[in-house]
Design a protein around this motif. Structure first.
Motif, short mmCIF file in Angstrom:
data_model
loop_
_atom_site.label_atom_id
_atom_site.label_comp_id
_atom_site.label_asym_id
_atom_site.label_seq_id
_atom_site.Cartn_x
_atom_site.Cartn_y
_atom_site.Cartn_z
N ARG A 1 -52.59 35.90 -56.96
CA ARG A 1 -52.62 35.01 -57.64
C ARG A 1 -51.65 34.42 -57.64
O ARG A 1 -51.59 33.33 -56.97
N SER A 2 -50.16 34.84 -57.45
CA SER A 2 -49.04 34.11 -57.81
C SER A 2 -48.79 33.39 -56.52
O SER A 2 -48.38 32.23 -56.59
N PHE A 3 -49.39 34.27 -55.44
CA PHE A 3 -48.82 33.22 -53.73
C PHE A 3 -50.32 32.42 -53.77
O PHE A 3 -49.67 31.53 -52.93
N LEU A 4 -51.18 32.07 -54.01
CA LEU A 4 -52.53 31.21 -54.04
C LEU A 4 -52.09 30.27 -54.86
O LEU A 4 -52.38 29.14 -54.57
N GLU A 5 -51.54 30.18 -55.71
CA GLU A 5 -51.62 29.40 -56.58
C GLU A 5 -49.91 29.37 -57.54
O GLU A 5 -49.85 29.99 -58.51
N PRO A 6 -49.35 29.03 -56.55
CA PRO A 6 -47.63 28.85 -57.15
C PRO A 6 -47.42 28.19 -57.98
O PRO A 6 -48.06 27.12 -57.68
N SER A 7 -46.49 28.58 -59.14
CA SER A 7 -46.55 27.55 -60.36
C SER A 7 -44.60 27.06 -60.37
O SER A 7 -44.21 28.15 -59.69
N VAL A 8 -44.44 25.54 -60.83
CA VAL A 8 -43.00 26.09 -61.40
C VAL A 8 -42.90 26.48 -62.09
O VAL A 8 -41.69 26.47 -61.44
N GLU A 9 -43.36 27.31 -62.94
CA GLU A 9 -42.63 28.00 -64.27
C GLU A 9 -41.90 29.47 -62.92
O GLU A 9 -41.14 29.95 -63.69
N GLU A 10 -42.16 29.39 -62.02
CA GLU A 10 -42.07 30.50 -61.58
C GLU A 10 -40.37 30.54 -60.80
O GLU A 10 -39.92 31.58 -59.93
N LEU A 11 -40.31 29.02 -60.73
CA LEU A 11 -39.06 28.45 -60.24
C LEU A 11 -37.92 29.01 -61.66
O LEU A 11 -37.79 29.35 -62.30
N LEU A 12 -36.36 30.17 -60.41
CA LEU A 12 -35.97 31.05 -60.80
C LEU A 12 -34.87 30.18 -61.55
O LEU A 12 -34.27 29.00 -61.26
N ASP A 13 -34.10 30.56 -62.38
CA ASP A 13 -32.84 30.49 -63.32
C ASP A 13 -31.94 30.34 -61.80
O ASP A 13 -31.30 31.28 -61.57
N PRO A 14 -31.25 28.90 -61.44
CA PRO A 14 -30.04 28.75 -61.06
C PRO A 14 -28.71 29.51 -61.50
O PRO A 14 -28.13 29.87 -60.25
N LEU A 15 -28.88 29.51 -62.85
CA LEU A 15 -27.21 30.30 -62.89
C LEU A 15 -26.98 31.78 -62.60
O LEU A 15 -25.78 32.20 -63.20
N ARG A 16 -28.27 32.22 -62.62
CA ARG A 16 -28.22 33.41 -61.93
C ARG A 16 -27.30 33.43 -59.82
O ARG A 16 -26.76 35.00 -60.34
N MET A 17 -27.34 33.11 -60.03
CA MET A 17 -26.88 32.99 -58.69
C MET A 17 -25.28 32.95 -58.31
O MET A 17 -25.32 32.11 -60.07
N LYS A 18 -24.74 33.75 -57.72
CA LYS A 18 -23.44 33.52 -58.20
C LYS A 18 -22.53 32.33 -57.65
O LYS A 18 -22.64 32.13 -56.11
N GLY A 19 -21.53 32.55 -58.89
CA GLY A 19 -20.80 30.97 -58.17
C GLY A 19 -20.80 29.71 -58.82
O GLY A 19 -20.66 28.68 -58.72
#
Length: 813
Positions: free
Chosen positions: A47-65
């Motif tokens: 369902r997530s694949f068929l209906e991707p949501s903006v809410e599923e965008l990850l927190d960018p601050l989790r990226m190192k640096g």
């Protein structure tokens, strides 16, 4: 038999999973089948694949640096420091640069941009460019789509008083540029960011999210172009970015994209991942390949269509020039490769490494891709700079061969390199090219299995024509956007019949078929496969591999298939014995397809006539009777050499023309050998023998007795009980009673003895009272006699009998 070009990775039906997906998500069988094949294990994931949501965008601050990058860029904006965005010259690099222009403009920063010249400077940071930055008062450089391997260059920048923030997505080397203020790359080993598949523009998209404190959805258009153009997997965040970006491009395209779509002949309202990959991205790449990437950046940053139009036209012109240059360079590279192979003799090469002065490094990757497609070997194409003695170029790989890992093992030969598993760029000295070729050849031989040398195509579904409805194909759109990691569903249509085959397009380059199955028909098209028309005769049964789509024309919509490969286990037999003018017919066959054609003649007169007429064409011409001993006999006039093959045909023969049919056992044996499946013959054409008749009294012994004849003879044996085996006794009496030749009845008695139905003691014979229950075919004498009879009858077979007999030989029966 026609073998497929690709190795088909066929799906195993996951019926239970398909039913679950259909029941819970209301999907059609095709969509459910694709999802099941691609192993979506849970309903929630599907369902997530068929209906991707903006809410599923990850927190960018989790990226190192990322936090350090946000802090340093924020301070530079607040303090009014001069910032320089250091980009790259490909489509991902220019979209990354354009996104940074948007972000820094929105933040109110003082900045400019710099993209190195591909040929003069090469990829990534260089000290001369850093000197220019220092002279311009730049205090902060932000790299986009490069920088993760620039250890020495970043150290030099710091020595000039310039801080560097790296945003990149390429594979990090073991040694990282530790003096950078921040390294933002999700592929760093200790980076906790869960999604590793972002492109350079995708990393900038996440940086914008972090800087602005919200998902920068208005930046998704260029992030989507960079993602698709750089062949990033369209899964996870990339799928969300691509869907958001495509929607934005259709509804509110920026002036530069509107202008570029117009010159490319694309309806912007119907923009898709395919149109980006095959039309927009090549034009965005063209500037950096042939001149400079600045025109692409200016296009994407244009405030109006009037401002964008000249850049779009320039990129379109450069793209056309690039196409011509690629075609010319590919021809030169192909010639160079063939000469190298000729010099090697029998030694196989497992990697293509070619270098030449005068080639353009900007198109090296495209030429390498062409050679990979043609030879299915890893390929490296290098342009030699005569002044510096350096080579710059690109490489492309095949499945199973990690190009970046291989280049890392050759790092001592390289001045600079970077890339990933499938593609890479590099710089090295011209005198190291031969050594690089030898090393990559050894690495490929070590790391690839025999199976890896045939390209593979993963199949999602096996379908019948009954399944291919307009509704079902429309439903596949739920899986879009398609691209790397989420390819367009590939299907196989099995056992369809070709109703019509014709070429189309300029110089008949393309192929269009009409196929049928169970009363249904479908039009299928293959680009670049026009030359295959002669191999795909009407009436032929084939399996087709390809992609389903909807063809819209003048308001009409119908399903079609774009097929990419095909195979057939069928041997096409064209019986033309009834035609007059055997030599005219043979001449036409040789004129239309001399390559892969061989001729076998039933009589010496026919052979000498054929050899005198067509011996200089290079077509193999020979006699049945000589084939088994010395290889097919080739006339002194013929340009083709005898192969010495025990089966009598040289390798590579696809079409066998028989001038007359064999009548002797050893000749039929030769024909059987030629027809066996490992020969991979595709077609047999049978012409008359050119003499108006057969050479011997075929069938003098009559047809092979039927089962009822054996029953009649055995009944007489049981009734007689016992007898003496003599020419004028019971055997002759039986032959006259059942009206069969004496030799045939004697053969039947021998079969009965072998099976235990008759007891033999010297010349005495006696019917066994309680014989064992055995089939006639269990007797070797029966099988041998049956085969001998078939041999005598081959020349007299009807068309259908001949086709059946040849099909049995071809199947190995």
């Amino acid at each position: 038999m026609i073998k497929s070009k690709y190795r088909w990775d066929m799906p195993q039906r996951a019926a239970e999973r398909e039913q679950e997906l259909t029941a819970n998500l209301g999907l059609g069988p095709m969509v459910a089948g694709v999802l099941a094949r691609r192993e979506w294990d849970t309903i929630e994931e599907a369902r997530s694949f068929l209906e991707p949501s903006v809410e599923e965008l990850l927190d960018p601050l989790r990226m190192k640096g990322m936090a350090e990058a946000v802090d340093r860029i924020g301070r530079a904006v607040r303090d009014g420091e001069r910032i320089r965005v250091y980009g790259d010259y490909d489509a991902d690099g220019v979209t990354s640069t354009a996104l940074m222009i948007r972000l820094l403009t929105e933040l109110g920063a003082s900045f400019d941009t710099y993209i190195p010249h591909r040929s003069r400077e090469g990829y990534g940071l260089n000290n001369a460019a850093l000197d220019l930055a220092a002279a311009a008062g730049v205090r902060l450089i932000i790299t986009v789509d490069n920088g993760i391997s620039a250890v020495e260059q970043i150290a030099y920048a710091v020595s000039l008083g310039i801080d560097v923030v790296v945003t990149d997505h390429h594979e990090p080397p073991e040694k990282l540029p530790a003096e950078a203020v921040a390294l933002v790359n999700p592929k760093q080993k200790d980076c906790p960011y869960p999604f590793k598949g972002l492109c350079g523009a995708g990393v900038v998209f996440k940086l914008a999210h972090a800087m602005l404190g919200r998902p920068a959805l208005e930046y998704a258009d260029l992030a989507a172009i960079g993602t698709i153009a750089d062949l990033m997997p369209l899964m996870g965040e990339n799928r969300i970015i691509a869907r958001l970006g495509l929607k934005q491009l259709r509804q509110a395209p920026i002036p530069g994209i509107q202008a570029l779509a117009r010159v490319a002949g694309i309806d912007i309202a119907e923009i898709s991942s395919g149109r980006i990959g095959f039309s927009l991205a090549p034009r965005l790449n063209a500037g950096g390949r042939l001149e400079h990437a600045d025109s692409a950046v200016k296009l994407l940053a244009a405030a109006s269509e009037a401002e964008a139009e000249p850049y779009a036209m320039e990129l379109d012109r450069l793209n056309a020039e690039r196409q011509q240059l690629v075609e010319h360079t590919t021809a030169e590279a192909d010639e160079l490769w063939l000469k190298l192979r000729e010099a090697d003799g029998e030694k196989p090469r497992r990697a293509i490494v070619l270098a030449k002065e005068g080639w353009n490094a900007g198109i090296a990757g495209l030429v390498a891709s062409k050679l990979v497609e043609r030879y299915y070997l890893p390929a490296v194409i290098l342009a030699i700079d005569g002044e510096t003695g350096l080579c710059k170029g690109s490489a492309r790989s095949i499945d199973g061969f990690d190009l970046y890992a291989a280049l890392t093992d050759c790092a001592d030969l390289l001045e600079h390199y970077g890339g990933h598993q499938a593609a890479a760029g590099m710089t090295l000295r011209a005198d190291q090219v031969t050594e690089l070729g030898d090393r990559l050849d050894l690495l490929a031989a070590e790391r690839l299995t025999e199976e890896d040398w045939q390209p593979k195509r993963r199949v999602d579904l096996r379908v019948s024509l009954e399944d291919v409805t307009l509704s079902a194909v429309d439903q596949l759109a739920a899986l879009e956007p398609f691209g790397n990691g989420n390819p367009t569903p590939r299907v196989v249509l099995e056992d369809v019949v070709i109703k019509e085959a014709r070429t189309m397009g300029k110089e008949d380059k393309h192929l269009r078929l009409t196929i049928e199955q169970a009363g249904r028909s479908l039009e299928v098209v293959a680009f670049g496969m026009g030359p295959q028309r002669e191999r795909m005769a009407p009436g032929m049964r084939v399996d087709l591999l390809g992609e389903l789509s909807v063809n819209e024309w003048n308001g009409n919509r119908k399903t079609q298939m774009m097929f990419q490969d095909y195979r057939s286990g069928q041997l096409i037999v064209n019986d033309r014995r009834a035609e007059r003018g055997v030599w005219t017919a043979l001449e036409r066959l040789i004129a239309t397809e001399s390559e892969g054609l061989a001729v076998a003649c039933a009589s010496k007169a026919a052979y000498h006539e054929a050899a005198s007429r067509y011996g200089m064409t290079g077509v193999t011409i020979g006699l049945y009777e000589m084939a088994a001993d010395v290889g097919i006999d080739v006339s002194s006039e013929s340009a083709a050499a005898a192969s010495g093959d025990k089966a009598g045909l040289p390798s590579g023969v696809r079409h066998l023309v028989l001038v007359g049919l064999p009548t002797e056992e050893r000749e039929v044996g030769s024909l059987r050998s030629w027809l066996r499946p490992e020969r991979e013959l595709e077609r047999v054409t049978v012409l008359s023998d050119g003499e108006g008749g057969s050479r011997s009294s075929v069938g003098a012994a009559g047809k092979f007795p039927e089962r009822r004849h054996f029953a009649e003879v055995y009944t007489m044996c049981r009734q007689r009980g016992s007898w003496l085996d003599s020419p004028d006794g019971f055997v002759r009496e039986t032959a006259e009673a059942v009206r069969l030749p004496l030799a045939t009845v004697r053969m039947m008695h021998e079969v009965f003895v072998e099976l235990g139905f008759i007891a033999a003691n010297g010349v005495s014979r006696k019917a066994v009272a309680n014989p064992p229950r055995k089939e006639l075919s269990e007797s070797a004498r029966y099988r041998r006699a049956q085969e001998q009879a078939a041999v005598r009858q081959v020349a007299e077979m009807t068309t259908e009998e001949l086709r059946s007999w040849m099909a049995a030989c071809h199947s190995g029966a």
